[in-house]
Design an enzyme around this catalytic site. Structure first.
Site, short mmCIF file in Angstrom:
data_model
loop_
_atom_site.label_atom_id
_atom_site.label_comp_id
_atom_site.label_asym_id
_atom_site.label_seq_id
_atom_site.Cartn_x
_atom_site.Cartn_y
_atom_site.Cartn_z
N HIS A 35 -52.21 47.95 48.02
CA HIS A 35 -52.33 49.25 48.72
C HIS A 35 -51.31 49.15 50.10
O HIS A 35 -51.52 49.91 50.87
CB HIS A 35 -53.73 49.39 49.25
CG HIS A 35 -54.58 49.70 48.08
ND1 HIS A 35 -54.97 51.06 48.12
CD2 HIS A 35 -55.15 49.13 47.14
CE1 HIS A 35 -55.93 50.97 47.04
NE2 HIS A 35 -55.91 50.00 46.28
N LEU A 125 -53.38 47.48 34.79
CA LEU A 125 -52.21 46.71 34.51
C LEU A 125 -50.88 47.81 34.24
O LEU A 125 -50.04 47.46 33.91
CB LEU A 125 -52.33 45.84 33.23
CG LEU A 125 -53.21 44.91 33.31
CD1 LEU A 125 -53.57 44.11 32.11
CD2 LEU A 125 -52.92 43.87 34.55
N SER A 126 -51.31 49.13 34.70
CA SER A 126 -50.38 50.12 34.82
C SER A 126 -49.97 50.55 33.34
O SER A 126 -48.54 50.52 33.49
CB SER A 126 -49.29 49.94 35.80
OG SER A 126 -48.87 50.96 36.56
N ASP A 177 -45.81 50.63 41.00
CA ASP A 177 -45.86 50.68 39.40
C ASP A 177 -44.88 50.93 39.00
O ASP A 177 -44.12 50.13 37.77
CB ASP A 177 -47.16 51.37 38.71
CG ASP A 177 -48.36 50.91 39.56
OD1 ASP A 177 -48.51 49.67 40.24
OD2 ASP A 177 -49.40 51.47 39.22
P1 ADP Z 1 -53.70 52.06 34.43
O1 ADP Z 1 -52.39 52.51 34.89
O2 ADP Z 1 -54.10 50.82 35.44
O3 ADP Z 1 -53.80 51.58 32.91
P2 ADP Z 1 -54.57 54.57 34.92
O4 ADP Z 1 -55.87 55.22 35.06
O5 ADP Z 1 -53.50 54.81 36.13
O6 ADP Z 1 -54.81 53.11 34.76
O7 ADP Z 1 -53.78 55.39 33.72
C1 ADP Z 1 -54.47 55.34 32.36
C2 ADP Z 1 -54.45 56.65 31.95
O8 ADP Z 1 -52.94 56.91 31.30
C3 ADP Z 1 -55.13 56.91 30.75
O9 ADP Z 1 -56.23 57.31 30.97
C4 ADP Z 1 -54.12 57.75 29.84
O10 ADP Z 1 -54.56 59.30 30.51
C5 ADP Z 1 -52.77 57.57 30.26
N1 ADP Z 1 -52.07 56.64 29.26
C6 ADP Z 1 -51.81 55.49 29.50
N2 ADP Z 1 -51.13 54.95 28.30
C7 ADP Z 1 -51.15 55.85 27.46
C8 ADP Z 1 -50.75 55.78 26.12
N3 ADP Z 1 -50.43 54.92 25.47
N4 ADP Z 1 -51.35 56.91 25.51
C9 ADP Z 1 -52.01 57.91 26.23
N5 ADP Z 1 -52.37 58.11 27.38
C10 ADP Z 1 -51.90 56.96 28.00
MG MG Z 2 -52.06 53.49 36.59
#
Ligand code: ADP
Ligand code: MG
Length: 389
Positions: A35, A125-126, A177
């Site tokens: 943050h 983990l983005s 990220d």
């Molecule tokens: P993090 O970035 O920590 O994994 P976030 O909430 O920021 O969590 O992002 C997750 C969201 O990004 C998922 O709910 C989806 O909407 C989108 N997303 C990420 N990777 C994919 C993927 N390979 N296919 C489809 N949507 C994805």
């Molecule tokens: Mg994210």
């Protein structure tokens, strides 16, 4: 079947014919500096070996058609229909990148694309930066923008991806990220100064010291689009306004204690204390890593976790448990990582203790009725690039 073959098959099955190529971008794990990005502070992520891949082909028109292995198929939409909050499901991330590229002055075609992710989705983990980085890299190459060629171009792409996430996906995240996914170097952590987007590459080699970075995915659900993340940002803005600063970065560690009484309440005092001390911990972590002083790095992890738990209030019982158990098993340090409220923790663990640490965390989670945690070992992987296959 390899992951690249799987995404290629998915493209062929959905769109017939061949893609013009495959591109990939990594997820990230932040070593320390949480943050701090939206407060113009310091962060220290590594790009993960785990990546998101996209098989993609341009279209003659402006239609966007996206599929993602394991996700519900999205509705095709026209690039001209994109606006904040539209589309509303997962494809807003890649759609947003194409929208933001065009907004930055790069004319975009319609595309059809299939994605697949090795990055756990929604685990802190983005995966969001990975899907953004993959399509940004693809569009740069397909449209001959040349933005992957040097760090300046990659920084431009990172900004564009952040705009996509903020405006179209409407997640109010900072820029860490996307920078990690696009600007990291293999074998190095990325020390990003968010006040001017400058970077310093810090060697990240734990093997010689007999150590590993264990990532504990707690499986506790998290989401940046829920209100807590935005509330933390609002607290920081309010504190800046009360103190007469543009950003909290202007507060040095020496200035902190005399300034705190000027804030209107204890919550704002705690928020500011976290942000200021966290950037200082990143600065010290870089020095510790450059000196191979992993005991010091571990102590900084522990202090960082306490600050996030007590002052920034972004931890949760699963993250606290992961950290406590890792330390009980002899980890040099442990902390939650990413935006918080669930997601993942990291621990700096001696290689010979990895098995016992994983087992103990699994048992502690079971005893408290938490979902079974998932584990991975994080190494510093390469940034977004074209995939040779
Ligand atoms: P993090 O970035 O920590 O994994 P976030 O909430 O920021 O969590 O992002 C997750 C969201 O990004 C998922 O709910 C989806 O909407 C989108 N997303 C990420 N990777 C994919 C993927 N390979 N296919 C489809 N949507 C994805
Ligand atoms: Mg994210």
């Amino acid at each position: 079947m390899s992951i690249v073959s799987t995404v290629l098959n998915e493209f062929q099955a959905q769109f017939t014919g061949e893609p013009e190529g495959i591109w990939e971008a990594p997820g990230r794990v932040n070593l320390i500096g949480e943050h701090t990005d939206y407060n113009a502070g310091l962060v220290l992520p590594i790009a993960l070996p785990q990546r998101t891949y996209v098989a993609i082909r341009r279209r003659e028109d402006r239609k966007l058609r996206f599929v993602s292995v394991g996700m519900e198929a999205s509705q095709p939409l026209n690039l001209d229909e994109v606006e904040p909050g539209k589309p509303s499901s997962w494809e807003r991330y890649p759609v947003g990148v194409i929208w933001a590229l065009e907004e930055a002055g790069y004319p975009m075609p319609g595309v059809e694309a299939a994605f697949i992710s090795e990055v756990p989705v929604g685990s802190g983990l983005s995966s969001s930066a990975a899907i953004e980085g993959a399509i940004a890299a693809a569009m740069s190459d397909l449209c001959n923008l040349g933005l992957l060629a040097d760090d300046e171009g990659r920084a431009t792409l990172a900004n564009i991806c952040q705009r996509a996430e903020n405006h179209i996906a409407q997640a109010p995240t900072g820029g860490m990220d996307q920078a990690a996914s696009l600007r990291s170097h293999e074998g190095y952590a990325l020390n990003l100064d968010c006040s001017d987007a400058s970077v310093r590459h810090v060697p990240f080699q734990l093997e010689e010291a007999g150590l590993a970075l264990l990532v504990i995915d707690t499986q506790a659900p998290h989401s940046h689009t829920t209100g807590e993340y935005g509330r933390r940002r609002a607290d920081c803005e309010q504190a800046c306004a009360q103190l007469g600063f543009d950003t909290l970065r202007e507060i040095t560690p020496e200035m902190l204690e005399p300034l705190l009484p000027r804030l209107s309440n204890d919550r704002l005092r705690a928020r500011v204390r976290h942000v200021v001390t966290e950037t200082e911990r990143v600065r010290l972590a870089v020095l510790a890593m450059e000196a191979n002083d992993f005991a010091e790095l571990g102590r900084l992890f522990v202090d960082s976790h306490a600050s996030m738990r007590d002052d920034y209030e972004i931890s949760c019982p699963e993250l606290d448990q992961a950290v406590v158990t890792a330390l009980e098993c002899g980890a040099l340090g442990a902390r939650m990582t990413g935006g918080g409220f669930g997601g993942s923790a990291i621990a700096l663990v001696y290689t010979q203790s990895l098995d016992s640490t994983r087992a103990a965390i699994g048992e502690a989670f079971a005893a408290r009725g938490f979902s079974a945690p998932q584990f991975l070992i994080a190494q510093a992987g390469p940034p977004a690039q074209r995939t040779e296959y």
